[in-house]
Scaffold this motif. Structure first.
Motif, PDB file in Angstrom:
ATOM      1  N   ALA A 151       0.844  -1.200   0.000  1.00 61.00           N
ATOM      2  CA  ALA A 151       0.000   0.000   0.000  1.00 61.00           C
ATOM      3  C   ALA A 151       0.877   1.248   0.000  1.00 61.00           C
ATOM      4  O   ALA A 151       1.922   1.299   0.641  1.00 61.00           O
ATOM      5  CB  ALA A 151      -0.908  -0.002   1.224  1.00 61.00           C
ATOM      6  N   SER A 152       0.438   2.253  -0.730  1.00 59.34           N
ATOM      7  CA  SER A 152       1.142   3.537  -0.704  1.00 59.34           C
ATOM      8  C   SER A 152       0.883   4.222   0.635  1.00 59.34           C
ATOM      9  O   SER A 152      -0.074   3.878   1.342  1.00 59.34           O
ATOM     10  CB  SER A 152       0.643   4.424  -1.839  1.00 59.34           C
ATOM     11  N   GLN A 178      -2.636   5.529   0.749  1.00 62.63           N
ATOM     12  CA  GLN A 178      -3.622   4.458   0.867  1.00 62.63           C
ATOM     13  C   GLN A 178      -3.673   3.931   2.288  1.00 62.63           C
ATOM     14  O   GLN A 178      -4.757   3.730   2.859  1.00 62.63           O
ATOM     15  CB  GLN A 178      -3.262   3.338  -0.114  1.00 62.63           C
ATOM     16  N   ALA A 226      -5.429   6.393   4.505  1.00 65.27           N
ATOM     17  CA  ALA A 226      -6.884   6.391   4.313  1.00 65.27           C
ATOM     18  C   ALA A 226      -7.513   5.178   4.986  1.00 65.27           C
ATOM     19  O   ALA A 226      -8.572   5.284   5.623  1.00 65.27           O
ATOM     20  CB  ALA A 226      -7.204   6.398   2.817  1.00 65.27           C
ATOM     21  N   TRP A 227      -6.882   4.021   4.856  1.00 66.32           N
ATOM     22  CA  TRP A 227      -7.398   2.809   5.510  1.00 66.32           C
ATOM     23  C   TRP A 227      -7.401   2.976   7.023  1.00 66.32           C
ATOM     24  O   TRP A 227      -8.332   2.538   7.701  1.00 66.32           O
ATOM     25  CB  TRP A 227      -6.552   1.613   5.130  1.00 66.32           C
ATOM     26  N   ASP A 267       4.318   9.113  -5.142  1.00 67.64           N
ATOM     27  CA  ASP A 267       4.008   9.383  -3.737  1.00 67.64           C
ATOM     28  C   ASP A 267       3.969  10.890  -3.473  1.00 67.64           C
ATOM     29  O   ASP A 267       4.809  11.644  -3.985  1.00 67.64           O
ATOM     30  CB  ASP A 267       5.043   8.736  -2.819  1.00 67.64           C
ATOM     31  N   GLU A 320       3.921   0.909  -7.914  1.00 70.30           N
ATOM     32  CA  GLU A 320       2.628   1.394  -7.453  1.00 70.30           C
ATOM     33  C   GLU A 320       1.728   1.635  -8.665  1.00 70.30           C
ATOM     34  O   GLU A 320       2.199   1.737  -9.797  1.00 70.30           O
ATOM     35  CB  GLU A 320       2.799   2.685  -6.644  1.00 70.30           C
ATOM     36  N   GLY A 377      -6.774   3.214  -5.160  1.00 73.71           N
ATOM     37  CA  GLY A 377      -7.113   2.649  -3.869  1.00 73.71           C
ATOM     38  C   GLY A 377      -7.351   3.677  -2.798  1.00 73.71           C
ATOM     39  O   GLY A 377      -7.654   3.335  -1.657  1.00 73.71           O
ATOM     40  N   GLN A 378      -7.213   4.956  -3.130  1.00 69.55           N
ATOM     41  CA  GLN A 378      -7.455   5.999  -2.144  1.00 69.55           C
ATOM     42  C   GLN A 378      -8.937   6.369  -2.109  1.00 69.55           C
ATOM     43  O   GLN A 378      -9.659   6.183  -3.089  1.00 69.55           O
ATOM     44  CB  GLN A 378      -6.652   7.257  -2.487  1.00 69.55           C
ATOM     45  N   SER A 379      -9.369   6.889  -0.991  1.00 73.09           N
ATOM     46  CA  SER A 379     -10.700   7.459  -0.936  1.00 73.09           C
ATOM     47  C   SER A 379     -10.726   8.730  -1.775  1.00 73.09           C
ATOM     48  O   SER A 379      -9.689   9.290  -2.125  1.00 73.09           O
ATOM     49  CB  SER A 379     -11.086   7.783   0.509  1.00 73.09           C
ATOM     50  N   ALA A 399      -7.596  11.179  -2.401  1.00 73.52           N
ATOM     51  CA  ALA A 399      -7.139  11.418  -3.765  1.00 73.52           C
ATOM     52  C   ALA A 399      -7.053  12.909  -4.061  1.00 73.52           C
ATOM     53  O   ALA A 399      -6.115  13.393  -4.694  1.00 73.52           O
ATOM     54  CB  ALA A 399      -8.061  10.732  -4.754  1.00 73.52           C
ATOM     55  N   ASN A 419      -4.060  14.294  -2.339  1.00 73.72           N
ATOM     56  CA  ASN A 419      -2.865  13.891  -3.069  1.00 73.72           C
ATOM     57  C   ASN A 419      -2.674  14.763  -4.301  1.00 73.72           C
ATOM     58  O   ASN A 419      -1.570  15.229  -4.591  1.00 73.72           O
ATOM     59  CB  ASN A 419      -2.982  12.418  -3.468  1.00 73.72           C
TER      60      ASN A 419
END
Length: 639
Positions: free
Chosen positions: A189-190, A193, A196-197, A534, A605, A618-620, A624, A627
């Motif tokens: 996972a970045s 990501q 966010a998780w 990143d 990635e 994979g980000q919310s 995103a 980012n």
């Protein structure tokens, strides 16, 4: 380790758990079949043992009949006969079965689906709750769930399953394997990501593991930074003994990053046709060299640089000269022929990190490590990503060149290994601007036009006609440079490709965020290095320094600068990576792992273009947007 090998190992482990759970009860008088099946199994004939159980099951009442059928199905899976196992499973009636036996049946059905490359069906077969199941049955079910979630492209689901599996395991080997599989998922996972998780994590254990992953990804390599971060983590999450082996490995990795050899030689072609590439790599090596020196209180590493282009046929004597001058490690050479010549010389005496790969079939000596930015590896990862996303039928568009052929072959080979099918490969003229012939041909639109002409000729008049593309394709894979990608994407849409997901490798992205130029790339999914994707952590800091220190080279050769940085930074970790197949190094070009032939492979990635900017997948939505704002600001663009 390939996905197929991982699946086989997981299925073998799971089959063992099922066999333990389904172990036959002590033999009673008249049950000679049980002794016979045990003897057949011990002799290495699981299919014969399965047949014995099935014959015995025919004469028994429920639930003993179904239990023997479950044992037989597990043995047929062990014997690699999934079709027969499926037939047995489908014949097991649920009447009279307890919760454990029902879960065994579901787990076996899911394993069969995994072998058929159908992870979605595997998940559909599994119950969501393991409450009330025995530890053996629950652990087998969760192992399958973790594999299936990963294969469907849901790493967070796989992480949750492995965390739930942890307290159910008792054997040291399975505990260790699950821990490393969990850490592998977290490491992929970045930072964005993982963050966010963590914000959405519902359990303390998940929060703790994600926090530890963020520490590994965002902590600088200074001697005290990791100690301070881990101390805070332990204070916040005191009940996490399962993480201690990972923490120990992290500490060892950080310590190794501080212990460099006192003398390093660099062999690069600093003149001639490879000079621009070599200079960019050297910029990266020197960046890492000065960063290491600053972080370690001026600790001196003597770096000596040799121009291999001056005497290209004398690489062996030049290497010997560097070693005689005291070099304890060597970085280089660069071009494939020179690497091959050095690999076959029999003269390698110190660890040597070549910045390319020797010719195919070349025996690799123990002291030689291979590292490079291979497009073939990126293509294989694109195939894996597409397969994880459920894509099964692809068309490929690549330049009509030797490079394009290698990229297309690498994608097709891996995609087919994973159960996919490449329906057509289109080759376009890389110097042209109109790629319609290749697109129209691969999408079968020319056949539609041919049918229109045939109908018109038959009836003697023109007909209204709307061209249609083939309907059996569910994705497109493209390769090319940024100019070609910016032309390909709108032309694909024009030729009825709207709605088809398009995957690519890093070469489609210039490495410099340019929303205006890259607006036509919106929707494109591609793999690339953390250095260029990143928005926080060491890779983002390295990108900012690269743009500041090498403004021209960072626009033309950003990934080569990253290659040089990783080549220097990874030196102390080479032997660890070679001896521990689960070990990874967090490089700016990707997470580095070592293969059996001493090749460093980059795990990249994934990003998707939106509003002309690459956004990590994979980000919310909120993450995103953050980012995107951060990456615009990092390049001087207004937020």
């Amino acid at each position: 380790m390939t996905r197929r090998v991982i699946i086989r190992l997981g299925l073998a482990a799971g089959a063992a758990l099922l066999l333990v759970a389904c172990a036959p009860s002590p033999t009673r008088p008249g049950e000679q079949w049980a002794q016979q099946a045990q003897a057949q199994l011990q002799a290495g004939h699981p299919a014969m043992a399965a047949d014995t159980y099935l014959k015995a099951a025919a004469g028994l009442a429920a639930p003993q009949r179904q239990q023997l059928m479950l044992k037989a199905a597990a043995l047929l899976l062990q014997a690699r006969q999934p079709d027969r196992a499926r037939t047995v499973i489908e014949g097991i009636e649920p009447t009279g079965l307890g919760a454990d036996d029902m879960a065994r049946k579901a787990t076996l059905a899911a394993r069969i689906a995994l072998l058929a490359h159908q992870p979605e069906q595997a998940l559909a077969a599994l119950p969501n709750d393991v409450h009330g199941l025995s530890p053996e049955v629950a652990s087998g079910l969760l192992e399958v769930r973790a594999q299936a979630e990963r294969l469907t492209g849901n790493p967070l689901g796989a992480i949750r399953a492995r965390i739930a599996l942890t307290p159910l395991l008792s054997a040291p080997a399975t505990i260790d394997a699950n821990r490393h599989a969990l850490w592998e998922l977290l490491s992929q996972a970045s930072p964005g990501q993982a963050q966010a998780w963590q914000q959405e994590a519902a359990t303390p254990a998940l929060q703790a593991w994600l926090a530890l992953a963020l520490i590994a990804k965002t902590t600088s390599a200074s001697p005290t930074a990791l100690d301070n971060a881990l101390a805070q983590w332990r204070q916040q999450y005191p009940q996490m003994p399962d993480a201690e082996p990972i923490i120990k490995a992290l500490v060892a990795q950080w310590q190794a990053m501080q212990v460099y050899p006192s003398k390093v030689a660099v062999l690069l072609p600093l003149s001639g046709r490879f000079e621009p590439v070599a200079r960019a790599i050297l910029d990266g090596i020197l960046t890492a060299y000065y960063r290491h020196r600053q972080r370690n209180g001026g600790h001196e590493v003597h770096l000596r640089i040799y121009d291999t282009a001056a005497h290209p046929d004398q690489i062996v004597s030049l290497y010997a000269r560097a070693v005689q001058a005291g070099a304890q490690y060597v970085i280089g050479p660069l071009d494939r022929d020179t690497v091959t010549r050095l690999a076959t010389s029999g003269q390698l005496t110190v660890p040597t990190l070549a910045l390319n790969h020797a010719a195919d079939g070349t025996p690799i000596p123990q002291q030689l490590y291979q590292f490079g930015l291979l497009p073939e590896s990126e293509s294989a990862q694109a195939a894996e990503r597409a397969s994880l996303d459920g894509r099964r039928r692809a068309i490929v568009l690549v330049p009509d060149s030797g490079w394009g052929q290698r990229v297309a072959s690498a994608f097709a080979d891996r995609f087919q290994q994973l159960g996919g099918e490449v329906l057509a490969i289109g080759r376009y003229d890389p110097s042209a601007s109109d790629f319609s012939p290749a697109i129209v041909n691969t999408l079968n639109i020319d056949y539609s036009n041919a049918r229109r002409r045939a109908v018109s000729a038959t009836i003697g008049r023109s007909v209204d006609f709307e061209a249609r593309r083939r309907q059996d394709v569910d994705m497109i894979f493209i390769a090319g440079d940024p100019r070609q990608a910016r032309l390909l994407m709108p032309q694909i849409r024009f030729h009825h490709g709207i709605g088809l997901p398009v995957y690519a490798i890093s070469t489609v992205y210039s490495g410099t965020r340019d929303p205006r130029a890259d607006h036509d790339l919106n929707g494109l999914i591609f793999d690339d290095a953390p250095l260029l994707l990143d928005s926080q952590g060491p890779a983002a800091a390295a990108r900012a320094a690269m743009h500041a220190n090498f403004p021209e080279a960072s626009r033309r050769y950003p990934r080569l600068i990253g290659l040089g940085e990783d080549a220097y930074d990874v030196l102390p970790s080479l032997q660890r990576l070679a001896s521990q197949d689960w070990a990874r190094f967090p490089g700016v070009t990707g997470r580095l792992k070592m293969t059996a032939d001493h090749a460093l492979v980059r795990q990249l990635e994934w990003a998707q273009f939106a509003d002309g900017l690459p956004i990590l997948m994979g980000q919310s939505q909120d993450a995103a947007q953050q980012n995107a704002t951060a990456t615009k600001a990092a390049n001087g663009a207004p937020p």
